[in-house]
Design a protein around this motif. Structure first.
Motif, PDB file in Angstrom:
ATOM      1  N   MET A 136      38.873  32.815  49.046  1.00 47.55           N
ATOM      2  CA  MET A 136      39.177  31.630  48.242  1.00 47.55           C
ATOM      3  C   MET A 136      39.787  32.048  46.904  1.00 47.55           C
ATOM      4  O   MET A 136      39.300  32.961  46.235  1.00 47.55           O
ATOM      5  CB  MET A 136      37.901  30.819  47.994  1.00 47.55           C
ATOM      6  CG  MET A 136      38.131  29.546  47.216  1.00 47.55           C
ATOM      7  SD  MET A 136      36.597  28.597  47.029  1.00 47.55           S
ATOM      8  CE  MET A 136      37.186  27.249  46.028  1.00 47.55           C
ATOM      9  N   VAL A 137      40.881  31.403  46.522  1.00 50.41           N
ATOM     10  CA  VAL A 137      41.561  31.708  45.264  1.00 50.41           C
ATOM     11  C   VAL A 137      40.723  31.216  44.090  1.00 50.41           C
ATOM     12  O   VAL A 137      40.266  30.072  44.072  1.00 50.41           O
ATOM     13  CB  VAL A 137      42.956  31.044  45.231  1.00 50.41           C
ATOM     14  CG1 VAL A 137      43.633  31.303  43.889  1.00 50.41           C
ATOM     15  CG2 VAL A 137      43.824  31.568  46.376  1.00 50.41           C
ATOM     16  N   TYR A 138      40.494  32.086  43.111  1.00 52.31           N
ATOM     17  CA  TYR A 138      39.745  31.674  41.928  1.00 52.31           C
ATOM     18  C   TYR A 138      40.685  31.536  40.732  1.00 52.31           C
ATOM     19  O   TYR A 138      41.865  31.902  40.801  1.00 52.31           O
ATOM     20  CB  TYR A 138      38.590  32.635  41.638  1.00 52.31           C
ATOM     21  CG  TYR A 138      38.967  34.089  41.461  1.00 52.31           C
ATOM     22  CD1 TYR A 138      39.468  34.568  40.247  1.00 52.31           C
ATOM     23  CD2 TYR A 138      38.778  35.012  42.500  1.00 52.31           C
ATOM     24  CE1 TYR A 138      39.783  35.902  40.066  1.00 52.31           C
ATOM     25  CE2 TYR A 138      39.092  36.354  42.328  1.00 52.31           C
ATOM     26  CZ  TYR A 138      39.597  36.794  41.107  1.00 52.31           C
ATOM     27  OH  TYR A 138      39.919  38.118  40.931  1.00 52.31           O
ATOM     28  N   VAL A 139      40.150  31.004  39.640  1.00 48.35           N
ATOM     29  CA  VAL A 139      40.980  30.646  38.483  1.00 48.35           C
ATOM     30  C   VAL A 139      40.573  31.434  37.246  1.00 48.35           C
ATOM     31  O   VAL A 139      39.384  31.533  36.924  1.00 48.35           O
ATOM     32  CB  VAL A 139      40.871  29.135  38.180  1.00 48.35           C
ATOM     33  CG1 VAL A 139      41.716  28.760  36.961  1.00 48.35           C
ATOM     34  CG2 VAL A 139      41.297  28.314  39.403  1.00 48.35           C
ATOM     35  N   ARG A 140      41.554  31.981  36.569  1.00 50.06           N
ATOM     36  CA  ARG A 140      41.342  32.589  35.258  1.00 50.06           C
ATOM     37  C   ARG A 140      41.717  31.563  34.188  1.00 50.06           C
ATOM     38  O   ARG A 140      42.826  31.022  34.197  1.00 50.06           O
ATOM     39  CB  ARG A 140      42.200  33.849  35.097  1.00 50.06           C
ATOM     40  CG  ARG A 140      41.747  35.015  35.955  1.00 50.06           C
ATOM     41  CD  ARG A 140      42.630  36.234  35.736  1.00 50.06           C
ATOM     42  NE  ARG A 140      42.164  37.378  36.505  1.00 50.06           N
ATOM     43  CZ  ARG A 140      42.817  38.542  36.575  1.00 50.06           C
ATOM     44  NH1 ARG A 140      43.969  38.689  35.914  1.00 50.06           N
ATOM     45  NH2 ARG A 140      42.336  39.534  37.298  1.00 50.06           N
ATOM     46  N   LYS A 141      40.807  31.343  33.258  1.00 54.52           N
ATOM     47  CA  LYS A 141      40.988  30.287  32.265  1.00 54.52           C
ATOM     48  C   LYS A 141      41.288  30.837  30.871  1.00 54.52           C
ATOM     49  O   LYS A 141      40.925  31.966  30.539  1.00 54.52           O
ATOM     50  CB  LYS A 141      39.729  29.423  32.187  1.00 54.52           C
ATOM     51  CG  LYS A 141      39.362  28.721  33.482  1.00 54.52           C
ATOM     52  CD  LYS A 141      38.080  27.905  33.301  1.00 54.52           C
ATOM     53  CE  LYS A 141      37.680  27.194  34.572  1.00 54.52           C
ATOM     54  NZ  LYS A 141      36.421  26.411  34.388  1.00 54.52           N
ATOM     55  N   ASP A 142      41.912  30.011  30.077  1.00 55.79           N
ATOM     56  CA  ASP A 142      42.115  30.286  28.660  1.00 55.79           C
ATOM     57  C   ASP A 142      40.743  30.355  27.986  1.00 55.79           C
ATOM     58  O   ASP A 142      39.923  29.432  28.124  1.00 55.79           O
ATOM     59  CB  ASP A 142      42.955  29.167  28.054  1.00 55.79           C
ATOM     60  CG  ASP A 142      43.336  29.399  26.601  1.00 55.79           C
ATOM     61  OD1 ASP A 142      42.578  30.072  25.872  1.00 55.79           O
ATOM     62  OD2 ASP A 142      44.396  28.879  26.195  1.00 55.79           O
ATOM     63  N   ALA A 143      40.471  31.441  27.263  1.00 52.21           N
ATOM     64  CA  ALA A 143      39.167  31.607  26.618  1.00 52.21           C
ATOM     65  C   ALA A 143      38.852  30.454  25.676  1.00 52.21           C
ATOM     66  O   ALA A 143      37.681  30.100  25.487  1.00 52.21           O
ATOM     67  CB  ALA A 143      39.129  32.928  25.856  1.00 52.21           C
ATOM     68  N   GLY A 144      39.887  29.856  25.100  1.00 53.56           N
ATOM     69  CA  GLY A 144      39.674  28.743  24.192  1.00 53.56           C
ATOM     70  C   GLY A 144      39.191  27.479  24.859  1.00 53.56           C
ATOM     71  O   GLY A 144      38.765  26.537  24.179  1.00 53.56           O
TER      72      GLY A 144
END
Length: 288
Positions: A1-9
């Motif tokens: 399953m593809v996961y998401v990297r988010k903006d730390a802010g």
């Protein structure tokens, strides 16, 4: 399953806690220091003989992409909900903004010795002792913005200068090349002082302290910084559809870079993987 990297802010308080907790556990297990050792081992410059893989070379981007994936895998073994956040240094540009908060990466170093005194990675908390480095210091250090010789973080226009170049890299495939996306993003420039440090390199200089040398992995911000750098490669690929990693074939025996750089289909040490295999990560993760 593809996961998401988010903006730390954009991370919630709970997401910050889980990321910090997982990182501290990877450190406690002794795995984290192996990442520091690896970066030290593969930090070679133009002036050194032999193969360059991590810096001053076309494989700067795929090498760090795989490096980040390995750390992310270690984090997700601790907590499967954790992914690497990225620090958008074109937007969060002060020493008190994300990620420099007490509930996340902690703040600047104190004036006397640059020791970080706040946050979960402060040495006095007892969970983040520097075991592998270029000095004998045991505590994390920072000098955000360089007090004695102030330096600004790169701007969106600095980043755009790199992103608009349609060629991935160019001969002589090192820190002196003035064409190509890779070195404009990595940031080896000409001139004196701050003018010689651009984009990726300038951020390392701005953070200062532990982030200045080959043992820069000792500062957890290394991963957030390089996740943002990786995002730029992701964006560049989509802007210039069909543009590929270069060189496509190894430099010949009469070339000064013969056996010194990794071509598209060659193995990228220390892994059994090629730059070609790291160009598309769409089945692994995406960026929010």
């Amino acid at each position: 399953m593809v996961y998401v990297r988010k903006d730390a802010g954009t991370l919630t308080a709970a997401e910050k806690r889980r990321f910090v907790k997982a990182l501290l556990e990877v450190k406690r297990r002794g795995e984290y220091d192996e990442f520091v050792r690896m970066h030290l081992a593969y930090f070679s410059s133009d002036g050194e003989r032999g193969l360059r893989t991590a810096h001053m070379t076309p494989s700067f981007l795929p090498w760090h992409r795989r490096f980040l994936l390995d750390l992310e895998t270690a984090l997700r073994r601790v907590d499967p909900s954790v992914t690497l956040p990225y620090w958008d240094w074109t937007r969060d540009r002060t020493a008190t903004s994300t990620p420099w908060t007490a509930d996340f990466l902690g703040g600047d170093g104190r004036r006397s010795d640059r020791q970080v005194m706040t946050g979960p990675f402060a040495h006095r908390q007892g969970d983040w002792t520097i075991e592998v480095g270029v000095t004998d210091g045991e505590f994390l250090t920072r000098d955000l913005g360089r007090r004695r010789e102030p330096l600004d973080l790169p701007t969106a226009s600095d980043l755009e200068r790199a992103l608009r170049d349609p060629v991935y890299d160019a001969a002589p495939w090192d820190s002196t090349v003035t064409r190509g996306f890779r070195n404009k993003l990595e940031g080896w420039g000409t001139g004196q002082g701050g003018a010689a440090w651009r984009n990726h390199n300038r951020v390392h200089r701005w953070v200062g302290g532990a982030m200045l040398g080959a043992a820069s992995v000792n500062d957890p911000v290394f991963w957030l910084h390089h996740a943002f750098v990786d995002l730029q490669w992701y964006r560049w690929q989509r802007r210039h559809g069909g543009a590929r990693y270069l060189p496509a074939t190894p430099p010949g025996p009469r070339d000064g870079q013969h056996r010194r750089v990794v071509a598209r289909h060659e193995k990228l040490p220390p892994w059994d993987v090629t730059p070609d295999e790291l160009e598309d990560v769409g089945r692994i993760y995406r960026y929010a």
